[in-house]
Every structure is written in C-alpha cells, then in structure tokens.
Design an enzyme around this catalytic site. Structure first.
Site, short mmCIF file in Angstrom:
data_model
loop_
_atom_site.label_atom_id
_atom_site.label_comp_id
_atom_site.label_asym_id
_atom_site.label_seq_id
_atom_site.Cartn_x
_atom_site.Cartn_y
_atom_site.Cartn_z
N GLY A 50 0.80 -1.17 -0.04
CA GLY A 50 -0.05 -0.10 0.11
C GLY A 50 0.91 1.40 -0.12
N GLU A 51 0.74 2.23 1.12
CA GLU A 51 1.48 3.35 1.02
C GLU A 51 1.88 3.23 2.29
OE1 GLU A 51 2.09 5.02 -1.65
OE2 GLU A 51 3.52 6.12 -0.88
N CYS A 82 6.20 -5.24 0.39
CA CYS A 82 6.49 -3.67 -0.28
C CYS A 82 6.27 -2.80 0.80
CB CYS A 82 5.22 -3.76 -1.32
SG CYS A 82 5.72 -2.63 -2.48
N ILE A 135 4.95 -3.34 -7.55
CA ILE A 135 4.32 -2.02 -7.68
C ILE A 135 4.68 -0.94 -6.84
CG2 ILE A 135 2.13 -0.83 -7.65
CD1 ILE A 135 0.88 -3.95 -7.50
N HIS A 172 4.95 -8.43 -4.51
CA HIS A 172 3.81 -8.85 -3.94
C HIS A 172 3.14 -10.12 -4.33
CE1 HIS A 172 2.01 -4.59 -2.91
NE2 HIS A 172 2.81 -4.35 -3.76
N GLU A 174 1.03 -12.26 -2.94
CA GLU A 174 -0.79 -11.98 -2.76
C GLU A 174 -1.23 -11.75 -4.12
OE1 GLU A 174 1.10 -9.82 -1.90
OE2 GLU A 174 0.00 -7.81 -2.02
#
Ligand code: GLN
Length: 192
Positions: A50-51, A82, A135, A172, A174
C-alpha cells in the site's frame, strides 16, 4: 484443511484482502486488524502493500503502532510485503521516517523509478522460481545483520529476506496464484 493458525492482517490501507484470501486458502483463520481492539491472540501478522506513509500515520492515529511493534519485537511471526517491508526496515535511504524499525536492512522506496514503476518477473525465492509482481516497489540496498538471510534478488538487488521472526518481500506474492511465499511463512510459524 485447517492449519489451526490465526493470522492478523493489517487492514487500515492497501492490498490486505488478497493476503487474507491466500491465507484462508491455506487453511488459516484471518482477523482483519482495523483498530486496536482487533489485536487479539495471534500466531502471525501480515503487513500488506500500500502506501507506507499513510499506513504509518494511520497506525499512530488508531493507536495500534506501539502494540504491534511490541508484538513483533517479542517474536510474533510477521510477513511484510512492499510497503510492509518499508514499515519494518530499520533504515530508509531516501526517507527520514523509520516506522517499526525491527528489520536490520536499508531499503530504498520507489526504487525502480517512474518508468519501471510496475512490472513482473520470474525469480528464485528460497530455491523455487516464482512470479514476482512489483508495484512502485522498494528494494533492499543492504542487510545490516549477518543473521538476515537473503531469499530473493532481482537484477542484483535484494527483494526478500528473513530475519528471525520477520519475513519481508519487496514484491506482492498475494497478487499471483502461487502460494510459495505464504506457505514459507506458515512453515516458519510452525517451526518447520
Ligand atoms: N511505494 C509505496 C511506498 O513507498 C509501496 C508500494 C507498494 O506497497 N506497492 O510505501
């Protein structure tokens, strides 16, 4: 088949549903951690992508930060992907923030630049080839402790490590159908 393991998945922001699905398909019971009172007796913890800046801020605002940090420091097995890797890292080379800081590595945020913001590749993870989706990913510039085991690399940069109870990946797992990384995490919990 039930694994008998209860995993808390941090669910304040980012790609947590996919982790939950993957772990449920491996027989785990998952608890979405949205507020402090959701943090119960757990066998493991997932910090999703995410962030990291948003997640770090929300963890503090929701008063979950100290409780989770203490659990990780006390040995609760954690899988971080990530942004989750960034939350665990003890050093971030291009950011002044440190979040949990329990993983002795230096990471670089958004390390692949704008053009290569997102891509997938096939790389070895702990001796098995898997598809890895990146990502706006970080990579690990340096491991800062001899006990930090490198599990994966891409183009010369470290992309997954294990340090004691902490398993962290820049990619990632997942977001693919391959359950290798999650199974590795469950084996780590069971001490296999
Ligand atoms: N770029 C994000 C960060 O710095 C991480 C991206 C991700 O988790 N997919 O937090």
């Amino acid at each position: 088949m039930k694994s008998g393991l209860k995993i808390g998945v941090l669910a304040v922001q980012g790609a947590f549903i996919e982790h939950k699905r993957m772990l449920e398909s491996l027989g785990c019971e998952c608890v979405e951690l949205r507020r402090k009172s959701d943090i119960c007796d757990l066998d493991g913890l997932v910090l999703p992508g995410g962030e990291s800046t948003v997640q770090g801020k929300l963890l503090r605002e929701l008063d979950m930060f100290d409780e989770l940090k203490e659990r990780i420091a006390n040995g609760l097995p954690v899988l971080a992907t990530c942004a989750g890797l960034i939350l665990l890292a003890s050093h971030i080379s291009n950011d002044d923030n440190v979040y949990f800081g329990t993983l002795p590595v230096t990471v670089k945020r958004n390390a692949y630049g704008r053009q290569l913001g997102s891509f997938s590749c096939k790389e070895d993870f702990a001796g098995r080839e898997i598809t890895q989706v990146f990502i706006r990913a970080p990579y690990i510039e340096k491991v800062l402790d001899d006990e930090c085991e490198v599990l994966s690399q891409h183009e010369g940069f470290i992309t997954a490590v294990r340090y004691k109870n902490q398993l962290a990946a820049a990619f990632h797992p997942e977001l693919t159908e391959d359950r290798t990384v999650h199974q590795y995490f469950l084996d780590m919990i069971s001490g296999k």
